[in-house]
Scaffold this motif. Sequence first.
Motif, PDB file in Angstrom:
ATOM      1  N   HIS A   1       0.879  -1.173   0.000  1.00 16.76           N
ATOM      2  CA  HIS A   1       0.000   0.000   0.000  1.00 16.76           C
ATOM      3  C   HIS A   1       0.912   1.217   0.000  1.00 16.76           C
ATOM      4  N   THR A   2       0.744   2.120  -0.974  1.00 14.90           N
ATOM      5  CA  THR A   2       1.572   3.327  -1.027  1.00 14.90           C
ATOM      6  C   THR A   2       0.700   4.572  -0.913  1.00 14.90           C
ATOM      7  N   PHE A   3       1.316   5.617  -0.424  1.00 13.65           N
ATOM      8  CA  PHE A   3       0.688   6.934  -0.348  1.00 13.65           C
ATOM      9  C   PHE A   3       1.628   7.927  -1.005  1.00 13.65           C
ATOM     10  N   THR A   4       1.105   8.756  -1.895  1.00  9.58           N
ATOM     11  CA  THR A   4       1.879   9.815  -2.551  1.00  9.58           C
ATOM     12  C   THR A   4       1.161  11.122  -2.282  1.00  9.58           C
ATOM     13  N   ALA A   5       1.838  12.037  -1.605  1.00  3.31           N
ATOM     14  CA  ALA A   5       1.197  13.260  -1.114  1.00  3.31           C
ATOM     15  C   ALA A   5       0.977  14.312  -2.191  1.00  3.31           C
ATOM     16  N   GLN A   6       1.904  14.433  -3.144  1.00  2.00           N
ATOM     17  CA  GLN A   6       1.871  15.602  -4.023  1.00  2.00           C
ATOM     18  C   GLN A   6       1.613  15.254  -5.484  1.00  2.00           C
ATOM     19  N   ARG A   7       0.693  15.967  -6.063  1.00  5.67           N
ATOM     20  CA  ARG A   7       0.372  15.890  -7.487  1.00  5.67           C
ATOM     21  C   ARG A   7       1.632  16.135  -8.308  1.00  5.67           C
ATOM     22  N   GLY A   8       1.831  15.362  -9.369  1.00  5.94           N
ATOM     23  CA  GLY A   8       3.000  15.496 -10.243  1.00  5.94           C
ATOM     24  C   GLY A   8       4.128  14.550  -9.903  1.00  5.94           C
ATOM     25  N   THR A   9       4.122  14.008  -8.681  1.00  2.90           N
ATOM     26  CA  THR A   9       5.172  13.077  -8.265  1.00  2.90           C
ATOM     27  C   THR A   9       5.151  11.838  -9.146  1.00  2.90           C
ATOM     28  N   VAL A  10       6.354  11.407  -9.550  1.00  5.95           N
ATOM     29  CA  VAL A  10       6.499  10.187 -10.347  1.00  5.95           C
ATOM     30  C   VAL A  10       7.285   9.166  -9.531  1.00  5.95           C
ATOM     31  N   ARG A  11       6.781   7.929  -9.536  1.00  7.20           N
ATOM     32  CA  ARG A  11       7.465   6.798  -8.907  1.00  7.20           C
ATOM     33  C   ARG A  11       7.710   5.747  -9.986  1.00  7.20           C
ATOM     34  N   GLY A  12       8.909   5.155  -9.979  1.00  6.00           N
ATOM     35  CA  GLY A  12       9.185   4.082 -10.938  1.00  6.00           C
ATOM     36  C   GLY A  12      10.406   4.394 -11.763  1.00  6.00           C
ATOM     37  N   LEU A  13      10.604   3.691 -12.739  1.00  4.42           N
ATOM     38  CA  LEU A  13       9.980   2.553 -13.390  1.00  4.42           C
ATOM     39  C   LEU A  13      10.697   1.291 -12.912  1.00  4.42           C
ATOM     40  N   HIS A  14      10.088   0.523 -12.044  1.00  6.33           N
ATOM     41  CA  HIS A  14      10.727  -0.593 -11.358  1.00  6.33           C
ATOM     42  C   HIS A  14      10.316  -1.933 -11.950  1.00  6.33           C
ATOM     43  N   PHE A  15      11.235  -2.899 -11.852  1.00  7.78           N
ATOM     44  CA  PHE A  15      10.946  -4.278 -12.252  1.00  7.78           C
ATOM     45  C   PHE A  15      11.917  -5.210 -11.537  1.00  7.78           C
ATOM     46  N   GLN A  16      11.632  -6.519 -11.617  1.00  9.65           N
ATOM     47  CA  GLN A  16      12.518  -7.526 -11.058  1.00  9.65           C
ATOM     48  C   GLN A  16      12.881  -8.521 -12.157  1.00  9.65           C
ATOM     49  N   HIS A  17      14.155  -8.904 -12.177  1.00  5.38           N
ATOM     50  CA  HIS A  17      14.630  -9.938 -13.102  1.00  5.38           C
ATOM     51  C   HIS A  17      14.265 -11.322 -12.570  1.00  5.38           C
ATOM     52  N   PRO A  18      14.166 -12.316 -13.482  1.00  8.63           N
ATOM     53  CA  PRO A  18      13.991 -13.693 -13.018  1.00  8.63           C
ATOM     54  C   PRO A  18      15.159 -14.087 -12.114  1.00  8.63           C
ATOM     55  N   PRO A  19      14.968 -14.940 -11.160  1.00  8.93           N
ATOM     56  CA  PRO A  19      13.758 -15.748 -10.973  1.00  8.93           C
ATOM     57  C   PRO A  19      12.671 -15.051 -10.154  1.00  8.93           C
ATOM     58  N   HIS A  20      12.825 -13.755  -9.910  1.00  8.37           N
ATOM     59  CA  HIS A  20      11.842 -13.017  -9.109  1.00  8.37           C
ATOM     60  C   HIS A  20      10.947 -12.106  -9.945  1.00  8.37           C
ATOM     61  N   ALA A  21      10.973 -12.274 -11.271  1.00  6.64           N
ATOM     62  CA  ALA A  21      10.077 -11.483 -12.123  1.00  6.64           C
ATOM     63  C   ALA A  21       8.647 -11.718 -11.648  1.00  6.64           C
ATOM     64  N   GLU A  22       7.861 -10.659 -11.639  1.00  6.77           N
ATOM     65  CA  GLU A  22       6.561 -10.734 -10.982  1.00  6.77           C
ATOM     66  C   GLU A  22       5.426 -10.208 -11.841  1.00  6.77           C
ATOM     67  N   THR A  23       4.256 -10.735 -11.559  1.00  6.28           N
ATOM     68  CA  THR A  23       3.011 -10.166 -12.047  1.00  6.28           C
ATOM     69  C   THR A  23       2.540  -9.199 -10.967  1.00  6.28           C
ATOM     70  N   LYS A  24       2.026  -8.026 -11.401  1.00  8.26           N
ATOM     71  CA  LYS A  24       1.495  -7.047 -10.454  1.00  8.26           C
ATOM     72  C   LYS A  24       0.068  -6.707 -10.852  1.00  8.26           C
ATOM     73  N   LEU A  25      -0.783  -6.587  -9.874  1.00  9.46           N
ATOM     74  CA  LEU A  25      -2.114  -6.023 -10.061  1.00  9.46           C
ATOM     75  C   LEU A  25      -2.110  -4.703  -9.310  1.00  9.46           C
ATOM     76  N   VAL A  26      -2.255  -3.601 -10.039  1.00  6.63           N
ATOM     77  CA  VAL A  26      -2.112  -2.258  -9.489  1.00  6.63           C
ATOM     78  C   VAL A  26      -3.482  -1.591  -9.434  1.00  6.63           C
ATOM     79  N   ASN A  27      -3.881  -1.181  -8.229  1.00  9.70           N
ATOM     80  CA  ASN A  27      -5.161  -0.513  -8.001  1.00  9.70           C
ATOM     81  C   ASN A  27      -4.935   0.856  -7.376  1.00  9.70           C
ATOM     82  N   CYS A  28      -5.755   1.822  -7.748  1.00 11.03           N
ATOM     83  CA  CYS A  28      -5.738   3.141  -7.123  1.00 11.03           C
ATOM     84  C   CYS A  28      -6.950   3.219  -6.197  1.00 11.03           C
ATOM     85  N   LEU A  29      -6.696   3.436  -4.916  1.00 13.18           N
ATOM     86  CA  LEU A  29      -7.765   3.475  -3.918  1.00 13.18           C
ATOM     87  C   LEU A  29      -8.236   4.879  -3.590  1.00 13.18           C
TER      88      LEU A  29
END
Length: 186
Positions: free
Chosen positions: A52-80
């Motif tokens: 669960h993440t919180f970003t306080a300020q409009r315009g803020t950019v987070r990323g672009l992150h990934f993991q290499h195998p064997p830890h490559a992952e599927t992500k389901l990303v929701n905005c709450l």
Amino acid sequence: MSRFDIQSTPLAGLQRVQRQRLGDARGFLSRLFCAEELALAGWTGPIAQINHTFTAQRGTVRGLHFQHPPHAETKLVNCLQGEVWDVAVDLRRGSPTYLQWHAERLSADNQCALLIPPGFAHGFQALTDNVEMLYCHSQPYAAQSEAALHVQDPRLAITWPLPVQGLSPRDAQHALIGDDFEGVHL
């Protein structure tokens, strides 16, 4: 009755997930995850981690992150809470859409999520103040497998809706893609 409307994007395997609200005068119920239904869209295995993440300020950019195998992952990303410009970049070596990106507006109001398969980098820009995101991961975080791209890499040419700001010191230092970049080998 399906609780999700799954829609393909121009990048194979990257799915837009539209949650279906059930509601009445008291409020609503919105399913965030269902292994059986999301398996049809490409989710495999259990949920290994939820963040669960919180970003306080409009315009803020987070990323672009990934993991290499064997830890490559599927992500389901929701905005709450709030709204984001959510970006996925195809890093699968040999993919016809290698180094192409796709973005979706995710918000608490539109009930959209992004199902991001292994081999993709992920990031977002907060379009409002006080954004809350919920991520389901198919693999646990593994520091030794983590990597990232610079959010303003000219080879990616991502069109961020707002001026990029609020990068963490770590995200600001990610290198640009060089000729030796091999992508992700799945």
